[in-house]
Design a protein around this motif. Structure first.
Motif, PDB file in Angstrom:
ATOM      1  N   ASN A 192     -12.754   2.465  10.338  1.00 17.95           N
ATOM      2  CA  ASN A 192     -11.846   2.200  11.454  1.00 17.95           C
ATOM      3  C   ASN A 192     -11.546   0.695  11.527  1.00 17.95           C
ATOM      4  OD1 ASN A 192     -10.495   3.515  13.724  1.00 17.95           O
ATOM      5  ND2 ASN A 192     -11.787   2.200  14.989  1.00 17.95           N
ATOM      6  N   LYS A 193     -12.592  -0.130  11.351  1.00 18.12           N
ATOM      7  CA  LYS A 193     -12.420  -1.592  11.371  1.00 18.12           C
ATOM      8  C   LYS A 193     -11.607  -2.073  10.171  1.00 18.12           C
ATOM      9  CE  LYS A 193     -16.577  -2.650  13.991  1.00 18.12           C
ATOM     10  NZ  LYS A 193     -17.868  -3.312  14.004  1.00 18.12           N
ATOM     11  N   LEU A 194     -11.873  -1.499   8.990  1.00 19.51           N
ATOM     12  CA  LEU A 194     -11.146  -1.901   7.782  1.00 19.51           C
ATOM     13  C   LEU A 194      -9.658  -1.536   7.881  1.00 19.51           C
ATOM     14  CD1 LEU A 194     -13.777  -0.861   5.091  1.00 19.51           C
ATOM     15  CD2 LEU A 194     -13.174  -3.188   5.769  1.00 19.51           C
ATOM     16  N   ILE A 195      -9.382  -0.330   8.358  1.00 21.76           N
ATOM     17  CA  ILE A 195      -7.991   0.108   8.501  1.00 21.76           C
ATOM     18  C   ILE A 195      -7.282  -0.743   9.545  1.00 21.76           C
ATOM     19  CG2 ILE A 195      -6.517   2.026   9.278  1.00 21.76           C
ATOM     20  CD1 ILE A 195      -8.629   3.880   7.874  1.00 21.76           C
ATOM     21  N   SER A 196      -7.962  -1.041  10.618  1.00 17.67           N
ATOM     22  CA  SER A 196      -7.392  -1.902  11.652  1.00 17.67           C
ATOM     23  C   SER A 196      -7.032  -3.270  11.065  1.00 17.67           C
ATOM     24  CB  SER A 196      -8.378  -2.052  12.810  1.00 17.67           C
ATOM     25  OG  SER A 196      -7.857  -2.885  13.798  1.00 17.67           O
ATOM     26  N   SER A 197      -7.896  -3.819  10.235  1.00 25.49           N
ATOM     27  CA  SER A 197      -7.631  -5.109   9.599  1.00 25.49           C
ATOM     28  C   SER A 197      -6.437  -5.025   8.646  1.00 25.49           C
ATOM     29  CB  SER A 197      -8.871  -5.600   8.850  1.00 25.49           C
ATOM     30  OG  SER A 197      -8.595  -6.795   8.154  1.00 25.49           O
ATOM     31  N   ILE A 198      -6.359  -3.960   7.864  1.00 28.06           N
ATOM     32  CA  ILE A 198      -5.220  -3.781   6.958  1.00 28.06           C
ATOM     33  C   ILE A 198      -3.927  -3.749   7.762  1.00 28.06           C
ATOM     34  CG2 ILE A 198      -4.069  -2.152   5.396  1.00 28.06           C
ATOM     35  CD1 ILE A 198      -6.967  -1.363   4.446  1.00 28.06           C
ATOM     36  N   LEU A 199      -3.934  -3.008   8.854  1.00 31.74           N
ATOM     37  CA  LEU A 199      -2.728  -2.889   9.681  1.00 31.74           C
ATOM     38  C   LEU A 199      -2.356  -4.218  10.340  1.00 31.74           C
ATOM     39  CD1 LEU A 199      -3.513   0.607  11.174  1.00 31.74           C
ATOM     40  CD2 LEU A 199      -1.607   0.047   9.626  1.00 31.74           C
ATOM     41  N   ASP A 234       4.630   9.964   9.246  1.00 29.97           N
ATOM     42  CA  ASP A 234       4.821  10.858  10.387  1.00 29.97           C
ATOM     43  C   ASP A 234       4.590  10.084  11.683  1.00 29.97           C
ATOM     44  OD1 ASP A 234       1.861  11.260  11.257  1.00 29.97           O
ATOM     45  OD2 ASP A 234       1.828  11.759   9.122  1.00 29.97           O
ATOM     46  N   GLU A 235       5.061  10.654  12.767  1.00 24.51           N
ATOM     47  CA  GLU A 235       4.986   9.985  14.064  1.00 24.51           C
ATOM     48  C   GLU A 235       3.550   9.766  14.526  1.00 24.51           C
ATOM     49  OE1 GLU A 235       6.859  10.397  18.574  1.00 24.51           O
ATOM     50  OE2 GLU A 235       7.099  12.049  17.150  1.00 24.51           O
ATOM     51  N   ASN A 236       2.672  10.738  14.310  1.00 24.70           N
ATOM     52  CA  ASN A 236       1.273  10.575  14.728  1.00 24.70           C
ATOM     53  C   ASN A 236       0.598   9.415  14.011  1.00 24.70           C
ATOM     54  OD1 ASN A 236       1.425  12.675  16.567  1.00 24.70           O
ATOM     55  ND2 ASN A 236       0.614  14.196  15.136  1.00 24.70           N
ATOM     56  N   SER A 237       0.885   9.258  12.715  1.00 23.26           N
ATOM     57  CA  SER A 237       0.325   8.126  11.964  1.00 23.26           C
ATOM     58  C   SER A 237       0.843   6.805  12.507  1.00 23.26           C
ATOM     59  CB  SER A 237       0.669   8.252  10.480  1.00 23.26           C
ATOM     60  OG  SER A 237       0.008   9.342   9.898  1.00 23.26           O
ATOM     61  N   ALA A 238       2.120   6.757  12.833  1.00 28.58           N
ATOM     62  CA  ALA A 238       2.698   5.523  13.385  1.00 28.58           C
ATOM     63  C   ALA A 238       2.046   5.165  14.713  1.00 28.58           C
ATOM     64  CB  ALA A 238       4.210   5.679  13.553  1.00 28.58           C
ATOM     65  N   LYS A 239       1.867   6.154  15.560  1.00 29.38           N
ATOM     66  CA  LYS A 239       1.230   5.897  16.861  1.00 29.38           C
ATOM     67  C   LYS A 239      -0.208   5.436  16.683  1.00 29.38           C
ATOM     68  CE  LYS A 239       4.108   8.918  19.650  1.00 29.38           C
ATOM     69  NZ  LYS A 239       4.185  10.150  20.432  1.00 29.38           N
ATOM     70  N   LEU A 240      -0.947   6.089  15.791  1.00 28.75           N
ATOM     71  CA  LEU A 240      -2.333   5.689  15.543  1.00 28.75           C
ATOM     72  C   LEU A 240      -2.379   4.271  14.960  1.00 28.75           C
ATOM     73  CD1 LEU A 240      -5.351   6.258  15.568  1.00 28.75           C
ATOM     74  CD2 LEU A 240      -5.058   7.530  13.417  1.00 28.75           C
ATOM     75  N   ALA A 241      -1.438   3.945  14.075  1.00 31.97           N
ATOM     76  CA  ALA A 241      -1.377   2.588  13.521  1.00 31.97           C
ATOM     77  C   ALA A 241      -1.186   1.562  14.635  1.00 31.97           C
ATOM     78  CB  ALA A 241      -0.243   2.480  12.507  1.00 31.97           C
ATOM     79  N   GLY A 242      -0.340   1.871  15.594  1.00 31.67           N
ATOM     80  CA  GLY A 242      -0.144   0.970  16.735  1.00 31.67           C
ATOM     81  C   GLY A 242      -1.411   0.812  17.545  1.00 31.67           C
ATOM     82  N   PHE A 271       0.888  -1.169   0.000  1.00 31.05           N
ATOM     83  CA  PHE A 271       0.000   0.000   0.000  1.00 31.05           C
ATOM     84  C   PHE A 271       0.914   1.203   0.000  1.00 31.05           C
ATOM     85  CE2 PHE A 271      -2.498   3.475   1.453  1.00 31.05           C
ATOM     86  CZ  PHE A 271      -3.791   3.211   1.074  1.00 31.05           C
ATOM     87  N   GLY A 272       0.920   1.931  -1.099  1.00 30.80           N
ATOM     88  CA  GLY A 272       1.835   3.051  -1.223  1.00 30.80           C
ATOM     89  C   GLY A 272       1.221   4.220  -1.936  1.00 30.80           C
ATOM     90  N   GLY A 273       0.017   4.556  -1.604  1.00 34.18           N
ATOM     91  CA  GLY A 273      -0.582   5.723  -2.239  1.00 34.18           C
ATOM     92  C   GLY A 273      -1.541   6.408  -1.310  1.00 34.18           C
ATOM     93  N   CYS A 313       2.921   5.771   4.304  1.00 39.29           N
ATOM     94  CA  CYS A 313       1.552   6.300   4.334  1.00 39.29           C
ATOM     95  C   CYS A 313       1.238   6.976   5.659  1.00 39.29           C
ATOM     96  CB  CYS A 313       0.548   5.160   4.123  1.00 39.29           C
ATOM     97  SG  CYS A 313       0.698   4.387   2.514  1.00 39.29           S
ATOM     98  N   GLY A 314       0.262   7.864   5.604  1.00 38.36           N
ATOM     99  CA  GLY A 314      -0.321   8.418   6.814  1.00 38.36           C
ATOM    100  C   GLY A 314      -1.455   7.518   7.263  1.00 38.36           C
ATOM    101  N   VAL A 315      -1.987   7.801   8.428  1.00 36.77           N
ATOM    102  CA  VAL A 315      -3.178   7.107   8.919  1.00 36.77           C
ATOM    103  C   VAL A 315      -4.153   8.182   9.368  1.00 36.77           C
ATOM    104  CG1 VAL A 315      -4.120   5.450  10.571  1.00 36.77           C
ATOM    105  CG2 VAL A 315      -1.805   5.113   9.667  1.00 36.77           C
TER     106      VAL A 315
END
Length: 182
Positions: A146-153, A163-171, A102-104, A135-137
């Motif tokens: 939210n459920k779909l993104i969680s599943s992708i992650l 960015d750091e905020n996206s990384a933290k949200l991904a976690g 996923f790169g867009g 990517c950002g989140v």
């Protein structure tokens, strides 16, 4: 560490699947392609450049929301990518790929997100590498997204975020790998 050094290190890692990135033969890139903003084109070129830096012989295919626009981008950027319509992917025709990237754009609210989630879940279930590339989140306003993104992650074998905020949200959303960002 310079960004290019981070990328080279990232792509030389052995991730969940046994084959390191630099040995992959065919990568499917997905994202918001087919909307073809200048940003989408720039991200696509950076993904290709970075992956080819580690693996000059890798072949690419791409998913697209509107394949006609992606065909124009293919010509404009001098690419020779096979294009798959995102909402009509025939998974039996994707057995030749080694990884999904996923790169867009960001992982965010979109009606197309459901197709990317299925693609990541499918690829992970059969042992293909699944990578989030720069990517950002967010923003995420709808509960279903939210459920779909969680599943992708959760189905991503590796990732680095823009960015750091996206990384933290991904976690927080379930990505359990090392949280890297640029």
């Amino acid at each position: 560490m310079k960004f290019s050094g981070l990328i080279n290190t990232f792509f030389s890692l052995k991730l969940k699947s046994k084959q390191p990135i630099f040995k992959l033969k065919h990568i499917l890139i997905t994202g918001w392609y087919g909307t073809e903003t200048i940003g989408d084109k720039a991200i696509l070129k950076e993904v290709v450049y970075s992956l080819r830096e580690s693996n000059p012989n890798v072949k690419f295919s791409i998913t697209s929301i509107i394949p006609g626009l992606s065909n124009l981008t293919n010509k404009e950027l001098g690419l020779d990518f096979e294009i798959y319509e995102l909402n009509k992917i025939n998974f039996s025709k994707l057995n030749h790929i080694d990884a999904v990237v996923f790169g867009g754009g960001p992982l965010m609210d979109s009606s197309q997100l459901k197709y990317i989630e299925v693609l990541f879940r499918w690829a992970n279930s059969i042992g293909k590498k699944t990578i989030i590339f720069g990517c950002g989140v967010g923003p995420i306003k709808k509960k279903i997204n939210n459920k779909l993104i969680s599943s992708i992650l959760r189905n991503s074998s590796s990732a680095f975020f823009r960015d750091e905020n996206s990384a933290k949200l991904a976690g927080e959303l379930g990505f359990n790998g090392e949280l890297l960002w640029s």
